[in-house]
Each structure stands twice: as C-alpha cells, then as structure tokens.
Design a protein around this motif. Structure first.
Motif: not given
Length: 99
Positions: A96, A98-99
């Motif tokens: 991961k 973003l966010p």
C-alpha cells in the motif's frame, strides 16, 4: 504483510454467489474485526454499482496475513471457492502506497 486476493467468477455465478454470500461475508467480517481487512468487494459485471441480474465478474480482497502461504490458504477456504463461484483466484503480496 498485505496481500491482494483477486478472484474471477465463472459465467453466470450470481445464483451461487447469493447462496454462499452470508458465509463469505462472515469471514470478511472476522478479518475486519481482527483489524486485518483493508478493503473488500465485488467487481460488477456492468458499469453500475447495482448490476442486478448481470451479477459480478469477480472480487478483490486486500488484507493482512503473516505470509503468502497463510493468505493462499485463507483464499482457498473461501465459501465462494467451495460453492464454485470463482473460476480463478490469484493471491499476491501488496504494498500500500496511497492513501
């Protein structure tokens, strides 16, 4: 580590999906309650959030597991796999950003 579980449905899977959905959702809710679920949901077979009889073409789950073997074992035991909803299931490490 996070893993993406990318599943593709067999043709005309809607009836099987609906029958196995309560057990499928229970496993996802367990992951959520353990704080391991990032996101989960189906891919509508048409460009609509409510595809109706068109059904779904697959699913995506992103969740935390200790390793790839554990993620694969979890995916293999999915009620949708057992019910014949999925034609193909791919499990990959996911980073991961973003966010």
């Amino acid at each position: 580590m996070l893993y993406a579980i990318i599943s593709e449905d067999v043709k005309n899977s809607l009836e099987r999906r609906l029958a196995a959905r309560p057990d499928h959702l229970k496993r996802l809710e367990d992951l959520r309650d353990e704080g391991r679920l990032v996101l989960a949901g189906p891919h509508p077979a048409i460009d609509s959030t409510d595809p109706g009889d068109a059904g779904f073409s697959g699913s995506l789950v992103v969740a935390e597991f200790d390793n790839l073997k554990e993620a694969q074992a979890w995916a293999d035991a999915d009620p949708f796999v057992i019910a014949g909803v999925y034609d193909k299931v791919t499990v990959k490490p996911f980073k991961k950003v973003l966010p």
